[in-house]
Design a protein around this motif. Structure first.
Motif, short mmCIF file in Angstrom:
data_model
loop_
_atom_site.label_atom_id
_atom_site.label_comp_id
_atom_site.label_asym_id
_atom_site.label_seq_id
_atom_site.Cartn_x
_atom_site.Cartn_y
_atom_site.Cartn_z
N LEU A 73 0.84 -1.19 0.00
CA LEU A 73 0.00 0.00 0.00
C LEU A 73 0.87 1.25 0.00
O LEU A 73 1.81 1.35 0.79
CB LEU A 73 -0.90 0.04 1.24
N ASP A 74 0.53 2.20 -0.84
CA ASP A 74 1.20 3.50 -0.86
C ASP A 74 0.24 4.55 -0.31
O ASP A 74 -0.96 4.31 -0.15
CB ASP A 74 1.61 3.84 -2.30
N LYS A 75 0.77 5.73 -0.05
CA LYS A 75 -0.01 6.88 0.42
C LYS A 75 -0.75 6.59 1.74
O LYS A 75 -1.86 7.07 1.98
CB LYS A 75 -1.01 7.33 -0.65
N VAL A 76 -0.09 5.82 2.60
CA VAL A 76 -0.68 5.50 3.90
C VAL A 76 -0.37 6.62 4.88
O VAL A 76 0.75 7.15 4.92
CB VAL A 76 -0.15 4.15 4.42
N PRO A 95 0.55 -10.46 5.25
CA PRO A 95 1.45 -9.98 4.19
C PRO A 95 1.03 -8.64 3.59
O PRO A 95 0.67 -8.55 2.42
CB PRO A 95 1.38 -11.12 3.16
N LEU A 96 1.07 -7.61 4.40
CA LEU A 96 0.70 -6.26 3.98
C LEU A 96 1.80 -5.28 4.39
O LEU A 96 2.02 -5.06 5.58
CB LEU A 96 -0.63 -5.85 4.61
N ALA A 97 2.48 -4.71 3.41
CA ALA A 97 3.50 -3.69 3.67
C ALA A 97 2.93 -2.34 3.25
O ALA A 97 2.13 -2.25 2.32
CB ALA A 97 4.77 -3.99 2.88
N VAL A 98 3.35 -1.29 3.94
CA VAL A 98 2.82 0.04 3.64
C VAL A 98 3.96 1.05 3.50
O VAL A 98 4.96 0.97 4.21
CB VAL A 98 1.82 0.51 4.71
N ILE A 99 3.79 1.97 2.56
CA ILE A 99 4.74 3.05 2.33
C ILE A 99 4.16 4.34 2.91
O ILE A 99 3.03 4.71 2.60
CB ILE A 99 5.03 3.25 0.83
#
Length: 452
Positions: free
Chosen positions: A342-345, A359-363
């Protein structure tokens, strides 16, 4: 009755009958009797037993690895490595426990004054399913060497692992009752913890579970150690080695299908390198191979339960509804969830505020290093963290500003027997591993001797 289910195939593996109150009472009596004899042994004698535990683990690592993979879905490679890590920890404490627990001389005006470390008794361990051997062994190995005895209340989906760990101690020659598994559900915990024969408790799990157990322990004036998960920040500054940072970030986030309390969960990246870092992370994610966790070619297995997959999907969906952008992943079949980025978190989104256990990575974009530290600390959790920069003088200054139980600079966040492990804020209190860990469940007794 409890059942273990293979998360990859959804096949029921085995059914276990819950321990009756009569069986629980028998095990408590055994623990109480065992403590008297076990604590009377010299520390060198107890160390001898733990060395045998380590040897037994290595000799049977394939069998125990396969059991872990079948019950909770981690890849076989990860499972065997977990068994090996337990064995290494046996050796570490066998080599160092005597020095850790040696009497500490204190200068005073007495003829002699010192602190001696003595065991408490039976310690109840309430353990999770995600690292079904390691979570237990990192408590049990130092705890037993210190002279305590262990009672394990494991997660019900890994009762096979619970009984296997009990078997390991038995096969290694430890006396009956020194380590026992209790096959009970959470409703039985309060009664067991309130029993006078149980002297302390350690829990690894959720915040609500930790709050409940700590409350019960507090009402009985009993020691507790809590490890309650985290939302670990991985901070990438503009001068970082971006390629290496991306490789380690994805490994940390996606190992064990993202089901790790100390995984890097929030990638906080300085604006000037965010685009490049994001592209590198996407490249690493695309190299992940999902499939049968028993297949050596598989690098990420399924999540452990359907309900866990449901929850990670919810957190992603809710975050997207508030403005986050899904760059990859999200496809799902049963417990198999394609790794997501995920981006724009931002704060206020589930992917920022909650612990994401999958399995959830965030930017997360940071304006500069000060903003990165602010965002890292803007969390109710405080377990682990990482900082990536090639300026080690800067790192030395910034690590002291990060609110967490540990900070790893330019490396993979992990637990290691040589260093203390634990958190602050809602990630819990107390420490496991190293010298601090072995001293959590002992009486630090002051002895003062005057001249006759």
């Amino acid at each position: 009755m409890f059942s273990s289910v293979n998360p990859y195939t959804q096949e029921k593996l085995k059914t276990y009958r819950a321990d009756s109150q009569t069986i629980v009472e028998r095990k408590l009596k055994q623990a109480d009797r065992a403590f008297a004899d076990w604590s009377a042994l010299s520390i060198s004698e107890r160390i001898g037993y733990i060395r045998k535990v380590g040897e037994y683990l290595i000799a049977n690592k394939q069998r125990y690895g396969e059991l872990m993979t079948a019950e909770m879905g981690k890849t076989l490679k990860e499972a065997i490595a977990e068994v090996e890590k337990c064995a290494v920890t046996c050796t570490f404490y066998a080599d160092h426990a005597e020095a850790f627990l040696a009497d500490q001389l204190i200068e005073s005006d007495a003829k002699t004054s010192f602190v001696t470390y003595q065991p408490l008794g039976a310690v109840l361990a309430i353990m999770p399913w995600n690292f079904p051997f390691w979570q237990v062994m990192r408590f049990a190995i130092p705890g037993l060497i210190a002279g305590n005895v262990g009672l394990l209340k494991h997660a019900s989906n890994v009762f096979g692992c619970a009984l296997a760990i009990e078997e390991i101690f038995q096969k290694s020659g430890l006396p009956e009752g020194v380590f026992q598994a209790l096959l009970v559900d959470s409703s039985a915990v309060e009664g067991i913890l309130k029993d006078k024969r149980v002297k302390a408790v350690t829990l690894t799990g959720s915040g609500p579970a930790g709050a409940s157990v700590a409350s019960i322990a507090g009402s009985q004036i009993k020691k507790s150690v809590l490890e309650l998960g985290g939302s670990d920040a991985l901070i990438v500054l503009a001068d970082a080695n971006l390629q290496k940072a991306a490789e380690v970030a994805v490994k940390s986030r996606m190992q064990n299908a993202g089901q790790s309390c100390i995984a890097a969960k929030r990638f906080i990246v300085e604006k000037s390198v965010k685009k490049q870092f994001t592209e590198l992370v996407l490249q690493q994610i695309q190299q992940i191979k999902q499939g049968d966790p028993m297949d050596v070619a598989t690098t990420m297995g399924p999540m452990a339960r359907i309900s866990l997959a449901d929850d990670i999907e919810r957190q992603c969906r809710e975050s997207v509804s508030k403005g986050a952008k899904l760059l990859s992943g999200g496809q799902r079949e049963g417990c198999n969830v394609a790794p997501m980025l995920l981006d724009k978190v931002k704060p206020g989104m589930a992917a920022f505020d909650e612990e994401t256990f999958g399995p959830l990575a965030v930017i997360i974009e940071a304006k500069d290093e000060a903003d990165a530290i602010r965002l890292a600390n803007q969390s109710d959790f405080g377990l682990g963290s990482a900082l990536w920069t090639q300026d080690l003088e800067k790192a030395d200054r910034l690590v002291r500003q990060i609110q967490a139980g540990s900070v790893f600079v330019n490396g993979l966040m992990r637990s290691d027997a040589r260093v203390p492990f634990g958190g602050i804020k809602t990630s819990g209190f107390g420490r496991e591993l190293s010298e601090l860990g072995i001293k959590e469940f002992v009486n630090a007794k002051t002895v003062w001797v005057e001249k006759a």
